[in-house]
Design a protein around this motif. Sequence first.
Motif, PDB file in Angstrom:
ATOM      1  N   PRO A 616       2.504  -8.100  -1.239  1.00 22.22           N
ATOM      2  CA  PRO A 616       1.957  -6.856  -1.797  1.00 22.22           C
ATOM      3  C   PRO A 616       2.911  -5.691  -1.588  1.00 22.22           C
ATOM      4  CG  PRO A 616       0.962  -7.317   0.325  1.00 22.22           C
ATOM      5  CD  PRO A 616       1.840  -8.499   0.001  1.00 22.22           C
ATOM      6  N   GLU A 617       2.788  -4.688  -2.448  1.00 24.07           N
ATOM      7  CA  GLU A 617       3.612  -3.484  -2.267  1.00 24.07           C
ATOM      8  C   GLU A 617       3.231  -2.752  -0.977  1.00 24.07           C
ATOM      9  OE1 GLU A 617       4.269  -4.480  -6.476  1.00 24.07           O
ATOM     10  OE2 GLU A 617       2.497  -4.468  -5.177  1.00 24.07           O
ATOM     11  N   ILE A 618       1.931  -2.768  -0.648  1.00 19.70           N
ATOM     12  CA  ILE A 618       1.453  -2.087   0.563  1.00 19.70           C
ATOM     13  C   ILE A 618       0.474  -3.011   1.290  1.00 19.70           C
ATOM     14  CG2 ILE A 618       0.237  -0.070   1.498  1.00 19.70           C
ATOM     15  CD1 ILE A 618       1.023   1.463  -1.015  1.00 19.70           C
ATOM     16  N   ARG A 619       0.646  -3.119   2.575  1.00 13.45           N
ATOM     17  CA  ARG A 619      -0.293  -3.896   3.398  1.00 13.45           C
ATOM     18  C   ARG A 619      -0.885  -2.968   4.451  1.00 13.45           C
ATOM     19  NH1 ARG A 619       0.038  -6.434   8.299  1.00 13.45           N
ATOM     20  NH2 ARG A 619      -1.429  -8.160   8.644  1.00 13.45           N
ATOM     21  N   ILE A 620      -2.198  -2.917   4.512  1.00 12.52           N
ATOM     22  CA  ILE A 620      -2.902  -2.056   5.459  1.00 12.52           C
ATOM     23  C   ILE A 620      -3.628  -2.935   6.477  1.00 12.52           C
ATOM     24  CG2 ILE A 620      -4.693  -0.298   5.774  1.00 12.52           C
ATOM     25  CD1 ILE A 620      -2.230   0.725   4.298  1.00 12.52           C
ATOM     26  N   ASP A 621      -3.233  -2.846   7.729  1.00 17.21           N
ATOM     27  CA  ASP A 621      -3.910  -3.572   8.805  1.00 17.21           C
ATOM     28  C   ASP A 621      -4.982  -2.651   9.381  1.00 17.21           C
ATOM     29  OD1 ASP A 621      -4.785  -4.959  10.989  1.00 17.21           O
ATOM     30  OD2 ASP A 621      -2.813  -5.227  11.921  1.00 17.21           O
ATOM     31  N   THR A 622      -6.226  -2.891   9.009  1.00 16.72           N
ATOM     32  CA  THR A 622      -7.299  -1.975   9.419  1.00 16.72           C
ATOM     33  C   THR A 622      -7.678  -2.115  10.887  1.00 16.72           C
ATOM     34  OG1 THR A 622      -9.031  -3.535   8.756  1.00 16.72           O
ATOM     35  CG2 THR A 622      -8.244  -1.974   7.087  1.00 16.72           C
ATOM     36  N   LEU A 633      -0.646   6.898   4.259  1.00 16.83           N
ATOM     37  CA  LEU A 633       0.463   5.961   4.011  1.00 16.83           C
ATOM     38  C   LEU A 633       0.536   5.597   2.530  1.00 16.83           C
ATOM     39  CD1 LEU A 633       1.395   2.910   6.227  1.00 16.83           C
ATOM     40  CD2 LEU A 633       1.297   2.680   3.749  1.00 16.83           C
ATOM     41  N   ILE A 634      -0.612   5.350   1.924  1.00 15.11           N
ATOM     42  CA  ILE A 634      -0.648   4.950   0.509  1.00 15.11           C
ATOM     43  C   ILE A 634      -0.187   6.094  -0.382  1.00 15.11           C
ATOM     44  CG2 ILE A 634      -2.195   4.286  -1.377  1.00 15.11           C
ATOM     45  CD1 ILE A 634      -3.886   2.847   0.834  1.00 15.11           C
TER      46      ILE A 634
END
Length: 640
Positions: A616-622, A633-634
């Motif tokens: 993915p272009e962006i990965r968010i670890d919640t 960040l996004i």
Amino acid sequence: MASQSVAPAAPSYQADRLIADDIHAYLARHQNKSLLRFITCGSVDDGKSTLIGRLLYDSKMIFEDQLAALEQDSRTVGTQGDAIDFALLVDGLAAEREQGITIDVAYRFFATERRKFIVADTPGHEQYTRNMVTGASTADLAVILIDARKGVLTQTKRHSYLAHLIGIRHLVLAVNKMDLVDYDQSVFDAIVADYQAFATTIGIDGFTAIPISGFRGDNITAASDQTPWYSGPPLITHLEAVPIDAEADQARPLRLPVQWVNRPNLDFRGFAGQIAAGVVRPGDPVRILPSGKTTTIARIVTLDGDLGEAVAGQSVTVTLADEVDCSRGDVIAAAGDPPQVADQFEATIVWMAEEDMLPGRAYWLKLGTQTVSATVQAPKYQVNVNTLEQLAAKTLDLNAIGVANLSTDKPLVFEPYADSRALGGFILIDKLSNATVAAGMLHFSLRRSQNIHWQPTDVSRETLAALKNQKPVVLWFTGLSGAGKSTIANMVEKKLVRMNRHTFLLDGDNVRHGLNKDLGFTDADRVENIRRVGEVARLMTDAGLIVVTAFISPFRAEREMVRQMMQPGEFIEVHIDTPLAEAERRDVKGLYAKARAGQLANFTGIDSPYEPPEDPEIRIDTTSMTPEEAADLIIARIIP
């Protein structure tokens, strides 16, 4: 006395020359022979292996060491007398197929004085229907074997239907094992009458019936004294004389699918491919499809020099008199009688994959040299090949055959499969695995494909984006239920609005209250859900908006489909990466608990799969950042 080494005798030049002459003479004899491709099919133990072994033996296509081993093996299995069990020759190779060497179809080559042959040997079991279709796709003729003791079976009807469906025009009904019914003419006549009654119901106009014994060799290469009541030709004589479809193709209008643009230097630009139909000569007027541009043939170029004429089946390079746009996938056709161009069709589809067909999913469709993206709708019906009954179906599973509509993202140059295999037969390829999942035959274009045209507008998407002072983009949030997609997406939109950006948020739950309220949660419905949302998101980017979406969107194929809808760089995949256990812990709606209790079917992560993004272009670890940190960040990623 000291030993002396003896140098090997020098090879005889004269002997080598004789061998070379023999090889040259052999090749010369076979070079100009026509080639017949045929398939043997029938039920298990009808004698396909024995027949093929007999053909190879009688045509002297077995090496001496193979023959010696075959004779030894025949004695080992207890064949009567000195008889050879020809099935062993083919069954040995069938064992290799079971080990995965040639599991689809095994091909055998043999030749007689009049013709060359390639025979496709396919398994007789019902579960290998896709293998039979593979072998039949290039065949000119099908030999349908019937055990004289058993008569017409269900599998006989299945293979006959498939052969007719695939477009094989020449059928041979080989009533085998006549030696086991004492060559009784009444048995043969009854089987032929029974098959004739069935063949008429599926549209088979005619066939050639031959009584044979593959084991004894009756009516294989020569007329048998055991069947004086049969006045027709032996099998091999019929195979030598039957017309080949390629010869008939020459009488049709020119069809030359372009496989490669040959541009070795600035002074030469040719278009290479195999002529699918017709005859071409320098000076012939032609039309380039799908563009419709017209020109004339300037030259027909081959490695051995220019030709004055080329016919169906030949691979050539042609040059054109004018500088017109022509590339791989285009079709050079007779100017006065071109094929059709459309983007919506009805087709018969033979499903070949272990996973069921998903209506609405985009697959690569390959037809000749053309490759386009295609979406298949839910089947109109599925065919019960055993009874020919048309059954209601929502999808197609392994070996199923159905009729469905499909649409392509670009116009396709085609002809109905009944008229042209080259421009009517296609395969479907999974976009992620590159596996072939189906074969199909186009029937006709849908009328709406000719009536609907793209209407040009004067205000461009670039103008609309410039008015909003922003670059349109789709932020595609994906992740498990409860991962935090909607929370973060909502926060991203609020921050963008504070920055005077023009946005719209598409949320999975909200869309299902209106646009997608008719859809459930089966795999097929999930595919259609994302397809519709993708189309809406594309229209919104045309309006210059920043589109924020929050959907589980569990399948990579559909996320990739939406990416392909957008302009390059306008699709940003955001994986809200939350472990399943953490998503369950956060579940304020109680959905996971219901799914665990069996009260909620097709729930992603429990009894329905989720395919996480691979890159993915962006990965968010919640688990390591707050929603606000994730939103910042996004936004930093899309707003410099």
